[in-house]
Design a protein around this motif. Sequence first.
Motif, PDB file in Angstrom:
ATOM      1  N   GLN A  32       0.831  -1.205   0.000  1.00  0.00           N
ATOM      2  CA  GLN A  32       0.000   0.000   0.000  1.00  0.00           C
ATOM      3  C   GLN A  32       0.863   1.252   0.000  1.00  0.00           C
ATOM      4  O   GLN A  32       0.561   2.204  -0.690  1.00  0.00           O
ATOM      5  N   TYR A  33       1.914   1.247   0.779  1.00  0.00           N
ATOM      6  CA  TYR A  33       2.773   2.426   0.878  1.00  0.00           C
ATOM      7  C   TYR A  33       4.120   2.146   0.229  1.00  0.00           C
ATOM      8  O   TYR A  33       4.706   1.091   0.421  1.00  0.00           O
ATOM      9  N   ASP A  61       6.702   8.416  -4.709  1.00  0.00           N
ATOM     10  CA  ASP A  61       5.868   7.699  -3.746  1.00  0.00           C
ATOM     11  C   ASP A  61       5.544   8.565  -2.533  1.00  0.00           C
ATOM     12  O   ASP A  61       4.449   8.469  -1.979  1.00  0.00           O
ATOM     13  N   THR A  62       6.465   9.406  -2.118  1.00  0.00           N
ATOM     14  CA  THR A  62       6.208  10.313  -0.995  1.00  0.00           C
ATOM     15  C   THR A  62       5.121  11.322  -1.370  1.00  0.00           C
ATOM     16  O   THR A  62       4.239  11.615  -0.560  1.00  0.00           O
ATOM     17  N   LEU A  65       1.602   9.687  -1.152  1.00  0.00           N
ATOM     18  CA  LEU A  65       1.161   9.063   0.098  1.00  0.00           C
ATOM     19  C   LEU A  65      -0.320   9.295   0.403  1.00  0.00           C
ATOM     20  O   LEU A  65      -1.009   8.357   0.816  1.00  0.00           O
ATOM     21  N   PRO A  66      -0.859  10.515   0.221  1.00  0.00           N
ATOM     22  CA  PRO A  66      -2.300  10.687   0.484  1.00  0.00           C
ATOM     23  C   PRO A  66      -3.173   9.805  -0.419  1.00  0.00           C
ATOM     24  O   PRO A  66      -4.176   9.260   0.025  1.00  0.00           O
ATOM     25  N   LEU A  67      -2.785   9.649  -1.668  1.00  0.00           N
ATOM     26  CA  LEU A  67      -3.524   8.788  -2.582  1.00  0.00           C
ATOM     27  C   LEU A  67      -3.429   7.329  -2.141  1.00  0.00           C
ATOM     28  O   LEU A  67      -4.425   6.595  -2.151  1.00  0.00           O
ATOM     29  N   ASP A  68      -2.250   6.897  -1.730  1.00  0.00           N
ATOM     30  CA  ASP A  68      -2.057   5.514  -1.277  1.00  0.00           C
ATOM     31  C   ASP A  68      -2.858   5.223  -0.022  1.00  0.00           C
ATOM     32  O   ASP A  68      -3.359   4.108   0.155  1.00  0.00           O
ATOM     33  N   PRO A  73      -4.076  -1.545  -0.768  1.00  0.00           N
ATOM     34  CA  PRO A  73      -2.978  -2.290  -1.410  1.00  0.00           C
ATOM     35  C   PRO A  73      -3.131  -2.350  -2.934  1.00  0.00           C
ATOM     36  O   PRO A  73      -4.221  -2.506  -3.446  1.00  0.00           O
ATOM     37  N   TYR A  74      -1.996  -2.265  -3.625  1.00  0.00           N
ATOM     38  CA  TYR A  74      -1.968  -2.385  -5.082  1.00  0.00           C
ATOM     39  C   TYR A  74      -1.734  -3.838  -5.432  1.00  0.00           C
ATOM     40  O   TYR A  74      -0.751  -4.427  -5.021  1.00  0.00           O
ATOM     41  N   GLU A  75      -2.622  -4.413  -6.172  1.00  0.00           N
ATOM     42  CA  GLU A  75      -2.510  -5.821  -6.580  1.00  0.00           C
ATOM     43  C   GLU A  75      -2.074  -5.931  -8.005  1.00  0.00           C
ATOM     44  O   GLU A  75      -2.165  -5.132  -8.818  1.00  0.00           O
TER      45      GLU A  75
END
Length: 75
Positions: A32-33, A61-62, A65-68, A73-75
């Motif tokens: 997820q993160y 990715d930083t 973070l709010p979107l994540d 989780p990304y599958e």
Amino acid sequence: MRVILVVVMACLLSGCGSIVSRTIPGQGHGNQYYPGVKWDVRDSAWRYITVLDLPFSLVFDTLLLPLDANHGPYE
């Protein structure tokens, strides 16, 4: 000249761990993160090349973070 620049930029972005882990099914591996960073350091034959993308994936990715946090989780 612009067409060449767009093609080159598209090729460079297609290997970005952050984009690949979020858009291609199965590449997020349930992270997820920081899925792009985890994708870059995965155990594969290309790990020495993808480590070059690591600083860019860390920044991207930083920023995402709010979107994540809302996505899961990304599958």
